[in-house]
Design a protein around this motif. Structure first.
Motif, short mmCIF file in Angstrom:
data_model
loop_
_atom_site.label_atom_id
_atom_site.label_comp_id
_atom_site.label_asym_id
_atom_site.label_seq_id
_atom_site.Cartn_x
_atom_site.Cartn_y
_atom_site.Cartn_z
N TYR A 1 -21.23 -27.39 -60.69
CA TYR A 1 -22.66 -27.64 -60.83
C TYR A 1 -23.24 -26.86 -62.01
CZ TYR A 1 -27.56 -28.15 -59.31
OH TYR A 1 -28.90 -28.45 -59.24
N PHE A 2 -22.79 -25.65 -62.20
CA PHE A 2 -23.25 -24.82 -63.30
C PHE A 2 -22.83 -25.41 -64.65
CE2 PHE A 2 -22.94 -21.32 -66.31
CZ PHE A 2 -24.10 -20.60 -66.08
N VAL A 3 -21.56 -25.81 -64.75
CA VAL A 3 -21.04 -26.36 -66.01
C VAL A 3 -21.69 -27.70 -66.32
CG1 VAL A 3 -18.99 -27.24 -67.16
CG2 VAL A 3 -18.85 -25.13 -65.81
N VAL A 4 -21.81 -28.57 -65.32
CA VAL A 4 -22.44 -29.87 -65.54
C VAL A 4 -23.88 -29.70 -66.00
CG1 VAL A 4 -23.24 -31.99 -64.39
CG2 VAL A 4 -20.92 -31.13 -63.99
N GLY A 5 -24.58 -28.72 -65.43
CA GLY A 5 -25.98 -28.49 -65.80
C GLY A 5 -26.16 -28.11 -67.25
N HIS A 6 -25.12 -27.55 -67.86
CA HIS A 6 -25.20 -27.20 -69.28
C HIS A 6 -25.28 -28.46 -70.15
CE1 HIS A 6 -24.56 -24.90 -72.94
NE2 HIS A 6 -23.57 -25.71 -73.27
N PHE A 7 -24.63 -29.53 -69.71
CA PHE A 7 -24.60 -30.77 -70.49
C PHE A 7 -25.58 -31.83 -69.96
CE2 PHE A 7 -20.40 -28.81 -70.72
CZ PHE A 7 -20.21 -28.72 -72.09
N LEU A 8 -25.92 -31.73 -68.68
CA LEU A 8 -26.75 -32.76 -68.05
C LEU A 8 -27.78 -32.07 -67.15
CD1 LEU A 8 -26.92 -35.90 -67.86
CD2 LEU A 8 -25.49 -35.73 -65.81
N PRO A 9 -28.87 -31.60 -67.71
CA PRO A 9 -29.82 -30.78 -66.93
C PRO A 9 -30.69 -31.57 -65.96
CG PRO A 9 -30.60 -31.04 -69.19
CD PRO A 9 -29.23 -31.65 -69.15
N ALA A 10 -30.83 -32.88 -66.12
CA ALA A 10 -31.68 -33.66 -65.21
C ALA A 10 -31.17 -33.51 -63.77
CB ALA A 10 -31.70 -35.12 -65.63
N PRO A 11 -32.02 -33.15 -62.81
CA PRO A 11 -31.58 -32.76 -61.47
C PRO A 11 -30.70 -33.79 -60.75
CG PRO A 11 -33.88 -32.18 -61.77
CD PRO A 11 -33.49 -32.99 -62.97
N PHE A 12 -31.17 -35.04 -60.64
CA PHE A 12 -30.40 -36.00 -59.85
C PHE A 12 -29.07 -36.37 -60.51
CE2 PHE A 12 -29.27 -40.33 -58.54
CZ PHE A 12 -29.11 -40.12 -57.18
N PRO A 13 -29.05 -36.74 -61.81
CA PRO A 13 -27.74 -37.03 -62.42
C PRO A 13 -26.81 -35.83 -62.38
CG PRO A 13 -29.53 -37.85 -63.79
CD PRO A 13 -30.16 -37.02 -62.73
N ARG A 14 -27.36 -34.63 -62.54
CA ARG A 14 -26.54 -33.43 -62.47
C ARG A 14 -25.87 -33.30 -61.11
NH1 ARG A 14 -28.91 -27.21 -62.82
NH2 ARG A 14 -26.88 -26.13 -62.85
N ALA A 15 -26.66 -33.49 -60.05
CA ALA A 15 -26.12 -33.36 -58.70
C ALA A 15 -25.10 -34.46 -58.40
CB ALA A 15 -27.25 -33.40 -57.68
N LEU A 16 -25.39 -35.68 -58.82
CA LEU A 16 -24.49 -36.80 -58.54
C LEU A 16 -23.15 -36.61 -59.25
CD1 LEU A 16 -24.10 -39.56 -57.22
CD2 LEU A 16 -25.07 -40.61 -59.27
N LEU A 17 -23.20 -36.28 -60.54
CA LEU A 17 -21.95 -36.07 -61.27
C LEU A 17 -21.19 -34.86 -60.71
CD1 LEU A 17 -20.05 -36.81 -63.55
CD2 LEU A 17 -21.47 -35.42 -65.11
N SER A 18 -21.91 -33.83 -60.32
CA SER A 18 -21.26 -32.64 -59.75
C SER A 18 -20.55 -32.98 -58.45
CB SER A 18 -22.30 -31.54 -59.52
OG SER A 18 -22.87 -31.11 -60.73
N LEU A 19 -21.15 -33.82 -57.62
CA LEU A 19 -20.50 -34.23 -56.37
C LEU A 19 -19.20 -34.96 -56.63
CD1 LEU A 19 -23.53 -35.47 -54.22
CD2 LEU A 19 -22.07 -33.50 -53.73
#
Length: 359
Positions: A311-329
């Protein structure tokens, strides 16, 4: 899945429904950390994990004692080391360099050394009380692994030296009472730091695990009987679930800081008895045994290790909350599956050489 209820007495063998509970626990933690729903406390998922660990480990140790006449401490510790350390080190080798690359200023030697030495809870307390570098939030969940590891170190010697069932039950009751008393004492003596200490310190959180051990001891001694659960199955399942939800309400500051973990753990235990043992709730165990649910529960340790760093790494490239959470899952499920296959599955035969049994 067999319709036969899980044995009340301690024995080796798979316990139907527990993989589903593991998935529920890790799902609560992930939902909280990914901020998918407001006001979901990740610590509640940790409490469920703790209870399951206490129940299962004590059940296996008692089964070993009955089968072999003793508890082999060395073999137990080797089994735990093989199961827990390789997935943790794999996550560290991959995730820590990525975290440093993304946020070099956040690196903390104390966090790195203590967290991967199963002292992450000490690191969290030290960061708040002594001004140590807090380090990365992505590694924060490792505090709970420390509490569990300390439990693994303490429980087998206790069972080894206290052999009578009644004495064990009395001792566990004293430990459970002592943990509550200690939380209250901390709240009285250090009110500003009480929440941090009580939430993370091993001796103030170990009663969540202790209630699982207590249930195993009561069942194995015949103090609690499955026949009683059968008659009250739905009261236990739904009443315990309602009590768990009620335990999350912020009734008062003293309750939140000192008292909450006791009724919460008892409520988990009540719902647990209604789910795992009675024939009437076989339908619920069947849901918990759906292949996907069962598999995700089986890799729950890996999901727990990887979800926050990803979640931390994905947030660096994709900060938008919902896409970040979905891709992280999606990435968490994929990476955890791979990690499980190259560590836990591959090392399974080695664990069996040291007496591992399915649970």
């Amino acid at each position: 899945m067999s319709g036969v209820s899980t044995s009340a007495t301690a024995r080796f063998g798979y316990v139907a429904g527990l993989d589903g509970l593991r998935l529920l626990a890790v799902a609560i933690v992930i939902v909280a950390h990914y901020r998918l729903l407001p006001n979901v406390p990740g610590g509640f998922g940790v409490s469920i994990f703790f209870f399951i660990s206490g129940f299962l480990i004590s059940r296996l140790l008692l089964a070993e004692e009955k089968t072999h006449g003793r508890i082999a401490l060395g073999r137990f510790y080797i089994r735990r080391l093989i199961r827990l350390l390789p997935p943790l080190l794999l996550m560290g080798v991959v995730a820590v360099p990525l975290l440093v690359w993304i946020d070099p200023a956040g690196f903390s030697w104390s966090q790195l050394l203590l967290s991967f030495a199963y002292l992450g809870n000490v690191q969290k307390i030290g960061a708040r009380l002594l001004g140590w570098d807090a380090g990365y939030d992505a590694l924060e969940p490792l505090w709970s692994l420390a509490v569990e590891e300390h439990f693994y170190l303490l429980l087998p010697p206790v069972l080894l030296f206290v052999r009578r069932g009644t004495s064990r039950i009395i001792l566990l009751a004293a430990i459970l009472s002592g943990a509550l008393a200690l939380r209250m004492a901390v709240s009285w003596m250090a009110p500003q730091q009480a929440d941090n200490i009580n939430y993370n310190f091993t001796l103030t959180r170990i009663d969540a695990i202790g209630w699982g051990v207590f249930l195993t001891l009561l069942l194995d001694a015949g103090v609690l009987r499955v026949s009683c659960f059968e008659r009250r199955a739905y009261w236990l399942l739904w009443g315990g679930s309602a009590a768990m939800i009620a335990s999350l309400v912020h009734w008062a500051d003293w309750y939140e800081v000192a008292f909450k973990y006791t009724p919460q753990s008892i409520a988990i235990g009540v719902a647990f008895c209604g789910l795992i043992f009675p024939e009437r709730t076989l339908w619920a165990r069947r849901i918990a045994e759906w292949p996907t649910v069962r598999y995700l529960g089986r890799i729950s340790y890996e999901l727990y290790l990887w979800h926050f760093p990803i979640y931390f790494v994905v947030g660096h490239f994709l900060p938008a909350p919902f896409p970040r959470a979905l891709l992280s899952l999606v990435l968490t499920a994929a990476v955890s599956t791979l990690a499980y296959s190259v560590t836990t599955q591959r090392l399974g035969p080695l664990r069996k050489r040291y007496g591992s049994h399915p649970v």
